[in-house]
Design an enzyme around this catalytic site. Structure first.
Site, PDB file in Angstrom:
ATOM      1  N   CYS A 162       0.800  -1.230   0.000  1.00 29.61           N
ATOM      2  CA  CYS A 162       0.000   0.000   0.000  1.00 29.61           C
ATOM      3  C   CYS A 162       0.831   1.278   0.000  1.00 29.61           C
ATOM      4  O   CYS A 162       0.266   2.373  -0.105  1.00 29.61           O
ATOM      5  CB  CYS A 162      -0.927   0.011   1.206  1.00 29.61           C
ATOM      6  SG  CYS A 162      -1.853  -1.522   1.417  1.00 29.61           S
ATOM      7  N   HIS A 294      -3.483   7.786   5.767  1.00 29.55           N
ATOM      8  CA  HIS A 294      -3.564   6.448   5.172  1.00 29.55           C
ATOM      9  C   HIS A 294      -5.000   5.946   5.307  1.00 29.55           C
ATOM     10  O   HIS A 294      -5.569   5.438   4.352  1.00 29.55           O
ATOM     11  CB  HIS A 294      -2.574   5.510   5.855  1.00 29.55           C
ATOM     12  CG  HIS A 294      -2.487   4.169   5.210  1.00 29.55           C
ATOM     13  ND1 HIS A 294      -2.176   4.009   3.878  1.00 29.55           N
ATOM     14  CD2 HIS A 294      -2.685   2.916   5.710  1.00 29.55           C
ATOM     15  CE1 HIS A 294      -2.179   2.708   3.576  1.00 29.55           C
ATOM     16  NE2 HIS A 294      -2.489   2.035   4.658  1.00 29.55           N
ATOM     17  N   GLU A 305      -2.697   4.968  13.295  1.00 28.78           N
ATOM     18  CA  GLU A 305      -2.335   6.219  12.626  1.00 28.78           C
ATOM     19  C   GLU A 305      -2.716   7.424  13.473  1.00 28.78           C
ATOM     20  O   GLU A 305      -1.958   8.401  13.558  1.00 28.78           O
ATOM     21  CB  GLU A 305      -2.999   6.307  11.262  1.00 28.78           C
ATOM     22  CG  GLU A 305      -2.574   7.544  10.478  1.00 28.78           C
ATOM     23  CD  GLU A 305      -3.030   7.549   9.035  1.00 28.78           C
ATOM     24  OE1 GLU A 305      -2.467   8.343   8.251  1.00 28.78           O
ATOM     25  OE2 GLU A 305      -3.935   6.765   8.672  1.00 28.78           O
ATOM     26  N   LYS A 326      -9.745   7.661   0.741  1.00 27.01           N
ATOM     27  CA  LYS A 326     -10.127   6.276   0.432  1.00 27.01           C
ATOM     28  C   LYS A 326     -11.619   6.067   0.629  1.00 27.01           C
ATOM     29  O   LYS A 326     -12.200   5.132   0.072  1.00 27.01           O
ATOM     30  CB  LYS A 326      -9.341   5.291   1.304  1.00 27.01           C
ATOM     31  CG  LYS A 326      -7.862   5.175   0.962  1.00 27.01           C
ATOM     32  CD  LYS A 326      -7.181   4.133   1.849  1.00 27.01           C
ATOM     33  CE  LYS A 326      -5.704   3.954   1.497  1.00 27.01           C
ATOM     34  NZ  LYS A 326      -4.886   5.123   1.882  1.00 27.01           N
ATOM     35  N   HIS A 331      -9.437   1.918  -1.795  1.00 24.65           N
ATOM     36  CA  HIS A 331      -8.012   1.684  -1.565  1.00 24.65           C
ATOM     37  C   HIS A 331      -7.409   1.080  -2.825  1.00 24.65           C
ATOM     38  O   HIS A 331      -7.647  -0.084  -3.138  1.00 24.65           O
ATOM     39  CB  HIS A 331      -7.848   0.731  -0.383  1.00 24.65           C
ATOM     40  CG  HIS A 331      -6.444   0.666   0.154  1.00 24.65           C
ATOM     41  ND1 HIS A 331      -5.346   1.032  -0.587  1.00 24.65           N
ATOM     42  CD2 HIS A 331      -5.958   0.253   1.362  1.00 24.65           C
ATOM     43  CE1 HIS A 331      -4.248   0.859   0.141  1.00 24.65           C
ATOM     44  NE2 HIS A 331      -4.596   0.398   1.317  1.00 24.65           N
ATOM     45  N   PHE A 390       1.322  -3.127   4.534  1.00 29.19           N
ATOM     46  CA  PHE A 390       1.573  -4.449   5.101  1.00 29.19           C
ATOM     47  C   PHE A 390       3.078  -4.731   5.032  1.00 29.19           C
ATOM     48  O   PHE A 390       3.754  -4.347   4.075  1.00 29.19           O
ATOM     49  CB  PHE A 390       0.839  -5.529   4.305  1.00 29.19           C
ATOM     50  CG  PHE A 390      -0.590  -5.737   4.739  1.00 29.19           C
ATOM     51  CD1 PHE A 390      -1.097  -5.164   5.889  1.00 29.19           C
ATOM     52  CD2 PHE A 390      -1.437  -6.547   3.993  1.00 29.19           C
ATOM     53  CE1 PHE A 390      -2.396  -5.377   6.289  1.00 29.19           C
ATOM     54  CE2 PHE A 390      -2.738  -6.763   4.383  1.00 29.19           C
ATOM     55  CZ  PHE A 390      -3.233  -6.181   5.532  1.00 29.19           C
TER      56      PHE A 390
END
Length: 403
Positions: A162, A294, A305, A326, A331, A390
């Protein structure tokens, strides 16, 4: 140190087929998440996504080109064409040697892989098309962009889940600063909204079945999207000398690794990446007027976050808008931070902060001004864009208003 600016931007994403339409959709708080139309969708538990609708590849590419182009490459090429047109670049042979491309993607030719698995395993055929490998390879988009515009300088792909596009743009920034290139096309693209791509993500149990509500108390997970965005990064003095319109300055970049867990985020890594980006830009936290989070819509990511932002921003966080786009475009995995950089450009250029759509009720563990549901007018001089992947791989970009 050489300074780097953005002189062109292009995009094809669920919100729009170009930058202007994307800005308009973001300003309206439009959510592009809806029912998926992929093959065998009835076999999926998750049947929603943010698709690029109405895109006809035949209107953009010749019959000879199309067999070589996976959908993620098509998105990148269309975006790159727009960016180059806005930048007004017509490179000489000497300039081509000083121009390159670095793009991000997580899945590469995922749809090509899916289609050919069907050919071999479901249909029982023993041969596939000879262009399968050139279509599916992760560097396909970067290679085709380099060939279309004669970019003979540095060229490669980053693939960090990501955070891929932010990592790509950070590399482009550093190569221009280091004198390895004068112009870089950079950003990212993704096309994973096929049966295999969605089915794989279902296994992680992080996907929402209704919509994406980042930072909302009742959020139910992330929603995948597709598309991409590409930018022209250029050495500032060169851009000024040729009379280019400067959209923003690429002021700072930070990156870090959690070195902790393959899927669960850790606060320390994002904290270090944000602080590095701010230090690289020479900016204090209170100089940031907007953060594109994010903000995936999963409990673990959102709360981690929010905690990291509180540690980095301190008291300034109470007055600093933090939204997740998003919630509108989904995403885009490896391409998402490229599309999110458009929201940052919109804040700097047009003085409009994109909202967090679908917001219902604040999560007490996420003490943020998420710009709920409606865009907001504001004077913004510097922005920060977060991407946390990830594997604990973090990449943060800082842009500044063009001087």
């Amino acid at each position: 140190m050489r300074r780097v600016v953005i002189t062109g931007a292009g995009t094809l994403n669920p919100l729009g087929a170009d930058v202007a339409s994307t800005f308009k959709a973001m300003q309206a708080g439009r959510c592009a998440i809806g029912p998926l139309t992929c093959r065998d969708v009835e076999r999926l538990s998750v049947q929603i996504g943010a698709e690029v609708s109405g895109f006809d590849p035949v209107s953009h590419f010749t019959r000879a080109q199309l067999p070589l182009l996976d959908r993620f490459t098509q998105f990148a090429l269309v975006s790159a064409r727009q960016a180059m047109a806005q930048a007004g670049l017509d490179l000489s042979e000497a300039e081509q040697l000083r121009a390159g491309v670095v793009l991000g993607t997580a899945g590469g030719g995922n749809l090509t892989v899916d289609d050919n698995y069907r050919t071999v395993y479901e249909e029982g055929k023993n041969r596939v098309h000879p262009f399968v490998v050139p279509r599916l390879m992760h560097n396909a988009a970067a290679s085709h962009v380099s060939m279309e515009f004669g970019l003979k300088g540095p060229g490669f792909t980053t693939s960090t889940a990501c955070a891929s596009a932010n990592h790509a743009m950070g590399q482009a920034l550093m190569m221009i600063r280091a004198g390895m290139a004068d112009i870089m096309l950079t950003g990212g693209s993704e096309a994973m909204l096929g049966f295999g791509g969605i089915k794989a993500w279902e296994g992680l149990r992080v996907m929402s079945r209704d919509t994406c509500r980042p930072f909302s108390r009742d959020r139910s997970g992330m929603v995948q999207g597709e598309g991409g965005a590409v930018f022209v990064f250029e050495e500032r003095e060169r851009a000024i000398a040729r009379g280019a319109v400067i959209l923003a300055e690429v002021a700072g970049f930070g990156l870090s690794s959690d070195a902790s867990d393959i899927v669960m985020p850790d606060r320390d890594g994002p904290v270090r990446a944000m602080r590095m980006a701010l230090a690289d830009a020479g900016l204090a936290p209170n100089a940031i007027g907007y953060v594109n989070a994010h903000g995936t819509g999963t409990a673990a990511n959102d709360r981690t976050e929010a905690q990291a932002l509180a540690e980095v921003m301190g008291d300034h966080l109470a007055v600093c808008p933090v939204s997740s786009t998003k919630s509108m475009h989904g995403h885009l995995i490896g391409g998402t931070s490229a599309v999110e950089l458009l929201a940052c450009l919109m804040a700097l250029q047009e003085g409009v902060i994109a909202p967090t759509a679908n917001f219902t009720e604040a999560d007490p563990d996420c003490q943020l001004d998420v710009v709920p549901n409606e865009a907001r007018a504001a004077r913004v001089d510097a922005v920060m864009s977060n991407a946390f992947a990830f594997g604990g791989l973090n990449a943060v970009m800082v842009l500044r208003r063009a001087a």
